[in-house]
Design an enzyme around this catalytic site. Structure first.
Site, PDB file in Angstrom:
ATOM      1  N   TYR A 252      -0.338  -3.248 -15.756  1.00 44.19           N
ATOM      2  CA  TYR A 252      -1.859  -2.984 -15.720  1.00 44.19           C
ATOM      3  C   TYR A 252      -2.542  -3.610 -16.795  1.00 44.19           C
ATOM      4  O   TYR A 252      -3.798  -3.029 -17.097  1.00 44.19           O
ATOM      5  CB  TYR A 252      -2.166  -1.624 -15.551  1.00 44.19           C
ATOM      6  CG  TYR A 252      -1.462  -0.920 -14.146  1.00 44.19           C
ATOM      7  CD1 TYR A 252      -1.768  -1.574 -13.044  1.00 44.19           C
ATOM      8  CD2 TYR A 252      -0.593   0.056 -14.433  1.00 44.19           C
ATOM      9  CE1 TYR A 252      -1.136  -1.160 -11.767  1.00 44.19           C
ATOM     10  CE2 TYR A 252       0.097   0.519 -13.182  1.00 44.19           C
ATOM     11  CZ  TYR A 252      -0.324  -0.002 -12.005  1.00 44.19           C
ATOM     12  OH  TYR A 252       0.287   0.327 -10.869  1.00 44.19           O
TER      13      TYR A 252
ATOM     14  N   SER B  55       3.930   6.045 -13.441  1.00 36.88           N
ATOM     15  CA  SER B  55       3.923   5.301 -12.233  1.00 36.88           C
ATOM     16  C   SER B  55       4.584   4.149 -12.195  1.00 36.88           C
ATOM     17  O   SER B  55       5.967   4.156 -12.497  1.00 36.88           O
ATOM     18  CB  SER B  55       2.323   5.037 -11.690  1.00 36.88           C
ATOM     19  OG  SER B  55       2.121   5.515 -10.535  1.00 36.88           O
ATOM     20  N   TYR B  56       4.187   3.015 -12.076  1.00 35.26           N
ATOM     21  CA  TYR B  56       4.873   1.807 -12.117  1.00 35.26           C
ATOM     22  C   TYR B  56       5.430   1.466 -13.353  1.00 35.26           C
ATOM     23  O   TYR B  56       6.743   1.109 -13.529  1.00 35.26           O
ATOM     24  CB  TYR B  56       3.968   0.464 -11.942  1.00 35.26           C
ATOM     25  CG  TYR B  56       4.706  -0.791 -11.506  1.00 35.26           C
ATOM     26  CD1 TYR B  56       5.226  -1.273 -10.437  1.00 35.26           C
ATOM     27  CD2 TYR B  56       5.349  -1.517 -12.641  1.00 35.26           C
ATOM     28  CE1 TYR B  56       5.837  -2.144  -9.860  1.00 35.26           C
ATOM     29  CE2 TYR B  56       6.112  -2.479 -12.468  1.00 35.26           C
ATOM     30  CZ  TYR B  56       6.336  -2.967 -11.534  1.00 35.26           C
ATOM     31  OH  TYR B  56       7.215  -3.935 -11.143  1.00 35.26           O
TER      32      TYR B  56
ATOM     33  N   TRP C 185      -2.402   0.501  -3.017  1.00 37.83           N
ATOM     34  CA  TRP C 185      -1.860   0.115  -4.272  1.00 37.83           C
ATOM     35  C   TRP C 185      -1.848  -1.558  -3.801  1.00 37.83           C
ATOM     36  O   TRP C 185      -2.005  -2.595  -4.815  1.00 37.83           O
ATOM     37  CB  TRP C 185      -0.539   0.586  -4.625  1.00 37.83           C
ATOM     38  CG  TRP C 185      -0.183   0.035  -5.659  1.00 37.83           C
ATOM     39  CD1 TRP C 185      -0.344   0.588  -7.266  1.00 37.83           C
ATOM     40  CD2 TRP C 185       0.841  -0.976  -6.039  1.00 37.83           C
ATOM     41  NE1 TRP C 185       0.232  -0.320  -7.990  1.00 37.83           N
ATOM     42  CE2 TRP C 185       0.875  -0.955  -7.479  1.00 37.83           C
ATOM     43  CE3 TRP C 185       1.503  -1.672  -5.167  1.00 37.83           C
ATOM     44  CZ2 TRP C 185       2.045  -1.818  -8.020  1.00 37.83           C
ATOM     45  CZ3 TRP C 185       2.497  -2.828  -5.433  1.00 37.83           C
ATOM     46  CH2 TRP C 185       2.817  -2.818  -7.179  1.00 37.83           C
TER      47      TRP C 185
ATOM     48  N   ASP D  98       0.472  14.852  -6.415  1.00 41.90           N
ATOM     49  CA  ASP D  98       0.735  13.457  -6.747  1.00 41.90           C
ATOM     50  C   ASP D  98       1.519  13.223  -5.442  1.00 41.90           C
ATOM     51  O   ASP D  98       2.407  13.886  -4.973  1.00 41.90           O
ATOM     52  CB  ASP D  98       1.405  13.624  -7.991  1.00 41.90           C
ATOM     53  CG  ASP D  98       1.655  12.015  -8.286  1.00 41.90           C
ATOM     54  OD1 ASP D  98       1.136  11.093  -7.790  1.00 41.90           O
ATOM     55  OD2 ASP D  98       2.860  11.761  -8.944  1.00 41.90           O
TER      56      ASP D  98
ATOM     57  N   HIS E  66      -2.750  12.036  -8.315  1.00 41.97           N
ATOM     58  CA  HIS E  66      -2.349  10.734  -9.207  1.00 41.97           C
ATOM     59  C   HIS E  66      -3.656  10.019  -9.453  1.00 41.97           C
ATOM     60  O   HIS E  66      -3.551   9.572 -10.738  1.00 41.97           O
ATOM     61  CB  HIS E  66      -1.587   9.931  -8.039  1.00 41.97           C
ATOM     62  CG  HIS E  66      -0.916   8.772  -8.598  1.00 41.97           C
ATOM     63  ND1 HIS E  66       0.330   8.864  -9.269  1.00 41.97           N
ATOM     64  CD2 HIS E  66      -1.244   7.304  -8.851  1.00 41.97           C
ATOM     65  CE1 HIS E  66       0.515   7.769  -9.699  1.00 41.97           C
ATOM     66  NE2 HIS E  66      -0.348   6.904  -9.444  1.00 41.97           N
TER      67      HIS E  66
HETATM   68  C1  BEZ Z   1       0.895   3.286  -9.914  1.00 44.61           C
HETATM   69  O1  BEZ Z   1       1.110   2.589 -10.581  1.00 44.61           O
HETATM   70  O2  BEZ Z   1      -0.220   3.920 -10.130  1.00 44.61           O
HETATM   71  C2  BEZ Z   1       1.226   2.992  -8.506  1.00 44.61           C
HETATM   72  C3  BEZ Z   1       2.282   2.244  -8.147  1.00 44.61           C
HETATM   73  C4  BEZ Z   1       2.755   2.141  -6.998  1.00 44.61           C
HETATM   74  C5  BEZ Z   1       2.261   2.711  -5.919  1.00 44.61           C
HETATM   75  C6  BEZ Z   1       1.487   3.854  -6.177  1.00 44.61           C
HETATM   76  C7  BEZ Z   1       0.684   3.802  -7.369  1.00 44.61           C
END
Ligand code: BEZ
Length: 595
Positions: free
Chosen positions: A41, A115-116, A164, A256, A291
């Protein structure tokens, strides 16, 4: 304090690719312990993520750590192609080894991020590197089939995949356009899908998302692997948790999309982690959060948990520092929190420290489905009772994939039309004939449900495959029906996620449906409700009821299913709730807490 910033340091990987990396470190030669975040990101925002779910970078540097942020391969300023998870294991290990060799690094590294960024931590941890001492995945998963791409019952998490996927495809397109490649009109198509999720979600077949898959072929692969096959097993770090030797601080939110896997990472590592440190050092912190950003204050349109429920109040930065001080700095004079589990208990809206998860004093208790066979809608005759259903009965509904039950709140990633993630009022869907409702009498005493919620249903269907969905709902005295937790079971995967088996139309089967995890005290004056249906769209993809490949079924393939739930002494369909009974002091009565 004064600190040093280095931007776009090229960190070489084993294949010669150099990943762009920023370093923030206290002034002076060091050496310092290092906290690494690897992100798709944009590492340049790491200092100002402004995301209260993640620790404050400046607080980490001020505490004496060097903070390192890296663009993962194929994103932002790092060259290559972004293929989710394809390179995170080897690139993570190469980065850890590079860090350990820097004069300003003392040889001990922790990883963090949400997350990722959490996926990258589990991939590095499962491969192992001597420098890696601890990880802190926030709202993340070590089994990408279980979350975010599919679900433990085998249905596609359509909202997560397509939302996503669109965002990632847009990021890839931006890079292509900057390099003089790509078709600018693709941006319009992708943005339209984000602006109007009906355009994103409704068209069939689901697998035909050409613009998205052109920019992110991996989305096509996700849709092409509905079973938990070798494609998923390869990236499931949790399947190899006995090889993971570092402890993890697992942070999650009850609403989440990752919550089930966040908890499973904790429980599996706690029991099967590859070292005493990994097992004993596991930590679990869960708040009433979802989330997406924007609900970090603990306040949702239909339900407020008060400021105590905010992420700021939980002080995620302090939790990270305690954890990293213990495991990366190796400080034993200021021990990590002695309680491995800290949860926000909804209903009483209080934080509580616990000895483990599931809570050791859990009593799994059956609440039986009962009624005369007209449980359709919240005004039907469905009853939920601890006493057992006195007579056998069958509730019937038509599940039409052309008119699926719309998702209202819950564990969606982002807002969907007319809804938002989190504890939403289910009133609108409870008016539908294809939603069965089973409700207890008004409670006289508080009932705490903390743990894994399971729904055991005796079902039959006219179709060779269909879904059964469940929602646990807290009905407030004013009638608001607030979603607590939810789940789905795809019938063909009732025995195995790798070997699907069709249903014999009309035959009655017992299905166990995981409704995920929660912590909620149903207060006196409230009622406990179970909703049963066959869709929750687009949180999960629509089962087309054909028994074929769902992602490639088109509009003309859709079949209406006649679905039945059998209950009574002969077929004891039941909700199994993890009850916690504690002294009255921790379960205030009505009026002592906010409604
Ligand atoms: C995230 O990094 O927020 C994410 C990654 C994969 C699926 C959903 C969210």
């Amino acid at each position: 304090m004064t600190f040093v910033v280095e931007v776009d340091v090229p960190v070489p990987m084993r294949d010669g690719t150099a990943l762009a990396t920023n370093v923030w470190r206290p002034e002076g030669p060091g050496p310092f312990p290092v906290l690494l975040v690897r992100t798709p990101y944009g590492k340049d925002d790491a200092g100002t993520f402004g995301n209260p779910k993640l620790p404050d970078v400046f607080a980490l540097v001020e505490a004496g750590y060097a903070v390192v942020a890296q663009d993962v391969r194929g994103t932002s300023r790092s060259p290559g192609t972004f293929v989710p998870n394809a390179h995170e294991g080897s690139d993570g290990v190469d980065t850890l080894e590079w860090l350990a060799a820097q004069s300003w690094c003392d040889g001990a590294v922790g990883m963090w991020g949400g997350s990722y960024m959490g996926f990258t931590q589990w991939q590095a941890a499962v491969r192992g590197a001597p420098a890696l001492r601890a990880i802190a995945p926030v709202m993340s998963s070590a089994d990408l089939y279980g979350a975010p791409w599919y679900s433990p019952g085998g249905a596609l998490s359509q909202d997560a995949v397509l939302t996503w996927g669109t965002l990632s495809a847009l990021r890839n397109l931006r890079r292509d356009l900057a390099d003089g490649r790509g078709d600018p009109s693709d941006a319009g198509v992708l943005l339209e899908g984000l602006a109007d999720p009906r355009l994103l979600h409704d068209p069939l077949p689901v697998a035909e998302r050409d613009v998205m898959t052109r920019h992110l072929p991996w989305v096509g692969e996700v849709l092409g692997h509905p079973e938990r096959d070798a494609f998923w097993q390869r990236v499931a770090a949790i399947d190899h948790c006995d090889g993971i030797t570092v402890p993890a601080l697992n942070v999650g939110g009850w609403y989440d999309v990752f919550i089930g896997e966040t908890v499973r990472s904790y429980t599996r590592m706690r029991r099967h982690g590859g070292s005493a440190e990994a097992r004993d050092g596991q930590r679990l912190l869960i708040g009433p959060w979802c989330h997406a950003d924007g609900t970090d204050l603990g306040t949702f349109p239909d339900r407020s948990f008060g400021l105590e429920g905010s992420i700021k109040a939980a002080d995620v930065t302090a939790a990270h520092l305690r954890f990293f001080d213990r495991w990366v700095r190796g400080r034993t004079d200021t021990p990590d929190d002695p309680h491995p589990v800290r949860i926000f208990v909804m209903g009483v809206d209080q934080w509580r420290d616990e000895a483990d998860w599931p809570l050791p004093d859990t009593r799994y208790t059956d609440f039986f489905l009962a009624g005369g066979g007209r449980a359709n809608t919240a005004t039907g005759d469905g009853v939920l009772t601890r006493d057992g259903a006195p007579v056998d009965a069958v509730d019937t509904f038509l599940y039409d994939p052309r008119r699926p039950v719309p998702t209202v709140g819950g564990t969606v990633l982002a807002a969907v039309p007319g809804a938002y993630p989190g504890p939403a009022d289910q009133a609108a869907v409870e008016k539908r004939e294809d939603v069965l409702c089973f409700t207890t009498a008004v409670l006289e005493r508080p009932v705490e449900v903390t743990g894994h919620v399971t729904l055991v249903l005796h079902v039959s269907s006219s179709a060779p495959d269909t879904d059964f969905t469940g929602k646990l709902v807290d009905v407030h005295p004013d009638g608001k029906a607030i979603l607590v937790c939810e789940g789905v079971q795809r019938a063909r995967y009732r025995r195995s996620l790798t070997e699907p088996e069709p249903l014999e139309p009309g035959t009655v089967y017992e299905l166990a449906i995981g409704l995920s995890v929660t912590s909620n005290v149903f207060l006196p004056g409230h009622r406990i409700r179970l909703e049963v249906s066959s869709s929750n769209f687009p949180r999960y993809d629509r089962n087309t009821n054909t028994g074929g490949t769902i992602a490639t079924d088109g509009e003309d393939d859709l079949v209406v299913a006649v679905n039945r739930v059998h209950h009574g002494p002969a077929r004891p369909s039941r909700l199994v709730l993890p009850l916690i009974e504690r002294p009255a002091a921790v379960h205030p009565t009505k009026g002592e807490v906010r409604a």
